[in-house]
Design an enzyme around this catalytic site. Structure first.
Site, PDB file in Angstrom:
ATOM      1  N   ASP A 112       0.485  -1.280   0.451  1.00 32.82           N
ATOM      2  CA  ASP A 112       0.552   0.221   0.146  1.00 32.82           C
ATOM      3  C   ASP A 112       1.260   0.810  -0.151  1.00 32.82           C
ATOM      4  O   ASP A 112       0.397   2.670  -0.035  1.00 32.82           O
ATOM      5  CB  ASP A 112      -1.090   0.159   1.044  1.00 32.82           C
ATOM      6  CG  ASP A 112      -0.075   0.006   2.156  1.00 32.82           C
ATOM      7  OD1 ASP A 112       0.793  -0.075   2.485  1.00 32.82           O
ATOM      8  OD2 ASP A 112      -0.879   0.197   3.612  1.00 32.82           O
ATOM      9  N   ASP A 155      -0.838  -6.505  -0.202  1.00 34.39           N
ATOM     10  CA  ASP A 155      -1.344  -5.452   1.346  1.00 34.39           C
ATOM     11  C   ASP A 155      -2.785  -5.232   1.624  1.00 34.39           C
ATOM     12  O   ASP A 155      -2.533  -4.570   0.595  1.00 34.39           O
ATOM     13  CB  ASP A 155      -0.985  -4.447   1.017  1.00 34.39           C
ATOM     14  CG  ASP A 155       0.334  -4.180   2.018  1.00 34.39           C
ATOM     15  OD1 ASP A 155       0.156  -4.932   3.236  1.00 34.39           O
ATOM     16  OD2 ASP A 155       1.344  -2.898   2.125  1.00 34.39           O
ATOM     17  N   LYS A 186      -1.226  -9.644   2.983  1.00 29.35           N
ATOM     18  CA  LYS A 186      -0.398  -9.180   4.065  1.00 29.35           C
ATOM     19  C   LYS A 186      -1.217  -8.050   5.030  1.00 29.35           C
ATOM     20  O   LYS A 186      -1.903  -7.417   4.751  1.00 29.35           O
ATOM     21  CB  LYS A 186       0.747  -8.495   3.528  1.00 29.35           C
ATOM     22  CG  LYS A 186       1.596  -7.686   5.047  1.00 29.35           C
ATOM     23  CD  LYS A 186       3.531  -7.018   4.307  1.00 29.35           C
ATOM     24  CE  LYS A 186       2.897  -5.688   3.546  1.00 29.35           C
ATOM     25  NZ  LYS A 186       2.620  -4.733   4.857  1.00 29.35           N
ATOM     26  N   GLU A 244       9.059  -4.383  10.494  1.00 29.87           N
ATOM     27  CA  GLU A 244       9.924  -3.220   9.701  1.00 29.87           C
ATOM     28  C   GLU A 244      10.187  -2.191  11.098  1.00 29.87           C
ATOM     29  O   GLU A 244       9.713  -2.334  12.391  1.00 29.87           O
ATOM     30  CB  GLU A 244       8.432  -2.932   9.362  1.00 29.87           C
ATOM     31  CG  GLU A 244       8.509  -1.082   8.279  1.00 29.87           C
ATOM     32  CD  GLU A 244       7.899  -0.616   7.979  1.00 29.87           C
ATOM     33  OE1 GLU A 244       7.160  -1.397   7.010  1.00 29.87           O
ATOM     34  OE2 GLU A 244       8.189   0.741   6.807  1.00 29.87           O
TER      35      GLU A 244
HETATM   36  O1  KIV Z   1       3.336  -1.098   1.769  1.00 26.94           O
HETATM   37  C1  KIV Z   1       4.560  -1.755   1.901  1.00 26.94           C
HETATM   38  O2  KIV Z   1       5.128  -1.484   0.804  1.00 26.94           O
HETATM   39  C2  KIV Z   1       5.644  -2.294   2.568  1.00 26.94           C
HETATM   40  C3  KIV Z   1       6.264  -2.848   3.007  1.00 26.94           C
HETATM   41  C4  KIV Z   1       6.808  -1.393   3.370  1.00 26.94           C
HETATM   42  C5  KIV Z   1       7.003  -3.531   3.931  1.00 26.94           C
HETATM   43  O3  KIV Z   1       4.133  -2.266   3.378  1.00 26.94           O
END
Ligand code: KIV
Length: 270
Positions: free
Chosen positions: A51, A90, A119, A188
């Site tokens: 995201d 995500d 995710k 993270e």
């Molecule tokens: O949204 C994204 O790119 C992420 C990464 C920072 C792992 O969640």
């Protein structure tokens, strides 16, 4: 025509990722469209349709306004370009507020895209949601530590795992997520001591971003690592290319040549 053969020659499966722990570091990068997914495909095990696209592609100041529609659109594009790498969707902010809503939205991801997993940001407090998804056949990649979807509630992007209490909390989060059936965890923005403790505590792979080297794999946001996103640069980002510089030089050359009428020259005419 591609200049070299990709490292990976067949579709990466969830089993391959899970079995990588302690054997071979996992490589992961974000992608938001088919053009770049094709370039990355087969060079990394995993592609995340993050995201983060809401910031780098859509120009917003954080990820919170990303929508299911937006994420599905980009994931379809990435899946069109990625035939080898394992693609992760995500889940955007507000799309998994409770187990039922999460299941409805994640089922939609599986029905409308070819993503292999979703995710979810959150630790122990999200374990019931992860459990509902995994027990209904949806593969979940967890995400703990600094969680960008909590930026407003946390009052900024804050590095985690700075003291023993927080390290213990992160380890508990990871264990709850593992118990709920997540196949791997993104960690993270944490101190290396914390990511090491988490990686040693769980039997599923950990994938770090700003989490040091004691993890089972690494992920970076493509527009950061290739130097296209100039708004800010986190300390953990290594720039493998100064993309913005090359693009700015190229667009300036194009503009100058059009103004001077040196483009198109004879070789570009029918
Ligand atoms: O949204 C994204 O790119 C992420 C990464 C920072 C792992 O969640």
């Amino acid at each position: 025509m591609s200049i070299h053969k990709p490292k990976i020659d067949k579709k990466v499966t969830l089993t391959k990722i899970v079995n990588s722990k302690g054997v071979e570091p996992i490589t992961m990068i974000t992608a938001y469209d088919a053009l770049f997914a094709k370039l990355f495909d087969g060079e990394v095990e995993m592609i995340l349709v993050g995201d983060s696209l809401n910031m780098s592609f859509f120009g917003k100041e954080d990820t919170l306004s990303a929508t299911m529609e937006q994420m599905i659109y980009h994931t379809k594009a990435v899946c069109n370009g990625a035939s080898k790498s394992f693609v992760v969707f995500d889940m955007p902010f507000g799309s998994y507020l409770n187990p039922n809503q999460a299941l409805t939205n994640a089922s939609r991801v599986y029905q409308e895209t070819k993503a292999q997993a979703v995710k979810i940001e959150g630790g122990s407090e999200r374990a019931d949601i992860i459990q509902t998804l995994t027990s209904n056949g949806i593969a979940v990649l967890g995400h703990i530590g600094l969680m960008p979807q909590f930026v407003r509630a946390d009052g900024g992007y804050k590095v985690r795992g700075k003291d023993k209490n927080d390290i213990d909390k992160l380890v508990q989060d990871a264990l709850s997520i593992e118990k709920a059936g997540a196949f791997a965890i993104v960690i993270e923005g944490v101190k290396e001591e914390a990511s090491k403790a988490i990686t040693e505590a769980v039997s599923i792979p950990t994938i770090g971003i700003g989490a040091g080297n004691c993890v089972d794999g690494q992920v970076l946001v493509w527009s950061d690592m290739f130097g296209f996103f100039e708004d800010f640069k986190p300390k953990f980002v290594k720039e493998y290319l100064n993309g913005a510089k090359y693009i700015k030089e190229a667009i300036r050359n194009y503009s100058d040549e059009v103004k001077s009428k040196s483009f198109p020259s004879d070789e570009y005419k029918y």
